[in-house]
Design an enzyme around this catalytic site. Structure first.
Site, PDB file in Angstrom:
ATOM      1  CG  ASP A  80      49.940  41.879  40.033  1.00 25.33           C
ATOM      2  OD1 ASP A  80      49.467  41.914  38.889  1.00 25.33           O
ATOM      3  OD2 ASP A  80      50.737  40.996  40.414  1.00 25.33           O
ATOM      4  N   GLY A 179      49.991  38.075  29.612  1.00 23.60           N
ATOM      5  CA  GLY A 179      49.366  38.470  28.357  1.00 23.60           C
ATOM      6  C   GLY A 179      48.617  37.345  27.671  1.00 23.60           C
ATOM      7  CG  ASN A 251      48.934  36.705  40.086  1.00 23.72           C
ATOM      8  OD1 ASN A 251      48.536  36.233  41.144  1.00 23.72           O
ATOM      9  ND2 ASN A 251      49.893  37.618  40.035  1.00 23.72           N
TER      10      ASN A 251
END
Ligand SMILES: O=C(COP(=O)(O)O)NO
Ligand SMILES: [Ca+2]
Ligand code: NA
Ligand SMILES: [Zn+2]
Length: 305
Positions: A80, A179, A251
Site C-alpha cells: 500500500d 483517516g 481500501n
C-alpha cells in the site's frame, strides 16, 4: 491460495462488486481478515504500508503469505502506497503479489515515468501494479496533502495515464481522504466522476480512504476511554454505488484500527487485573472480524471466491 491482484480485481470489476483491501500490522489483524474471507467465501486483499513493513518486516509478510497459501479463498498481498521504485521492488522480493507505486503527488509526466518503471519490472516477475492519479486530501502515508492541493482525477487524463503506464489498476481521487475525519455529515464521494472514468477506462479502479468510521464504533471507542473528534467516513450506500461504476478495490485501514483499539480498551477497562495477552487481543480480533464481515457484505464480494 496466494494470487496476484489481477486475479482478484479483474473478476471483481467484471462482476460489478468490489473487494476489500485491508491493512494489516500484526497476526490478529491478518487472521481477522483472512479467516473472515474464508468464512464468507470472499476473495480479499491484505495490504501492508511501508510503515507496516518497517514495523513487522518479513516476519509479518510471512504470516500473511503463509495464511494466504493455506487459505481456501484467493488472497493477494499488496504493498500500500509504495513511495518509490525501490520500495516496490523490495516488496516483490519479500513475496508481495501486488504493489502500489504512489507517485501521484508528482507532476503527470513524472508520475507516468515512475509508474512505467515499476510496471515493467513487476510484470517481468508476474506481479500486478496499482498506480494513482489525482490527489486525495488528508494524510497519505508519506505525503501530507492539504485540501487546496488535493485534486480529483480528470477522466481524460486517466485514459492517457493508463495507456502510457500499463498499470493494472488505478487509484483515483474522488473526494475520499485517509483517516477518521472525512468531512462533515455525509462525506462527499464523486460518483459521477467514478462513472465517467469507468466509461473511459476498463481496468479495475481503486478507492482509497474508504473506511466507514461507523458512529456506533466511534461511540464504543469513546466509551472505552478513547479520545476522538467528530469522526465520519464513507457511507455504505456510496461504496455500493461505486462498485457498480468500476471501483473494484476498496481500501480499509481506519475501521480496523478503531476496532482493534476499542477491543483492547474495553478489556483493560473492564478487567484492570487482566494481563493474559489472549484475553486482551482475542476480543479485539473478534471485533475486527465483525468489521471485515460488514465491509465484505457492503462491497458484494461474499460468495465470489
Ligand atoms: O486508503 C487507505 C485507508 O483509508 P482509511 O483511512 O479510510 O481506512 N489506505 O491506503
Ligand atoms: Ca498519492
Ligand atoms: Na493501495
Ligand atoms: Zn490509501
Amino acid at each position: 491460495m496466494l494470487v496476484t491482484g489481477n486475479d482478484i480485481l479483474i473478476p471483481a470489476r467484471a462482476g460489478k462488486y468490489a473487494v476489500g483491501a485491508f491493512n494489516t500490522n500484526n497476526m490478529e489483524i491478518t487472521q481477522a481478515i483472512i479467516h473472515t474471507a474464508e468464512k464468507l467465501r470472499s476473495p480479499v486483499m491484505v495490504q501492508m504500508s511501508e510503515g507496516a513493513i518497517k514495523y513487522g518486516g518479513q516476519d509479518l509478510a510471512d504470516i500473511v503469505i503463509d495464511l494466504a497459501q493455506r487459505s481456501t479463498v484467493p488472497v493477494a498481498l499488496h504493498l500500500d502506497h509504495g513511495s518509490s521504485y525501490d520500495s516496490a521492488l523490495k516488496a516483490i522480493k519479500m513475496g508481495f503479489t501486488s504493489v502500489m507505486i504512489d507517485a501521484s503527488h508528482y507532476p503527470f509526466e513524472e508520475n507516468v515515468h515512475e509508474t512505467r518503471r515499476v510496471v515493467e519490472a513487476a510484470h517481468a516477475m508476474g506481479i500486478s501494479v496499482e498506480a494513482e492519479l489525482g490527489r486525495l486530501g488528508g494524510i497519505e502515508e508519506h505525503v501530507v496533502v492539504d485540501e487546496k492541493d488535493a485534486f480529483l482525477t480528470d477522466p481524460e487524463e486517466a485514459v492517457k495515464f493508463v495507456e502510457e503506464t500499463g498499470t493494472d489498476y488505478l487509484a483515483i481521487a474522488i473526494g475520499t481522504s485517509h483517516g477518521a475525519y472525512k468531512g462533515k455529515g455525509r462525506p462527499f464521494i464523486d460518483l459521477a466522476r467514478i462513472k465517467r472514468i469507468s466509461e473511459l477506462v476498463s481496468i479495475p479502479l481503486v478507492a482509497h480512504g474508504s473506511s466507514g468510521v461507523p458512529a456506533e464504533l466511534v461511540q464504543r471507542f469513546r466509551d472505552a476511554g478513547g479520545e476522538i473528534g467528530d469522526a465520519v467516513g464513507i457511507a455504505d450506500e456510496d461504496l455500493q454505488q461505486a462498485a457498480q461504476y468500476g471501483i473494484a478495490k476498496v481500501n480499509v485501514d481506519t475501521d480496523l484500527r478503531l476496532a482493534m483499539t476499542t477491543g483492547v480498551r474495553e478489556v483493560l477497562k473492564k478487567n484492570p487485573k487482566e494481563f493474559d495477552p489472549r484475553k486482551i487481543f482475542g476480543p479485539a480480533r473478534d471485533l475486527m472480524s465483525q468489521v471485515v464481515e460488514h465491509k465484505m457484505r457492503v462491497l458484494g464480494s461474499v460468495g465470489k471466491a
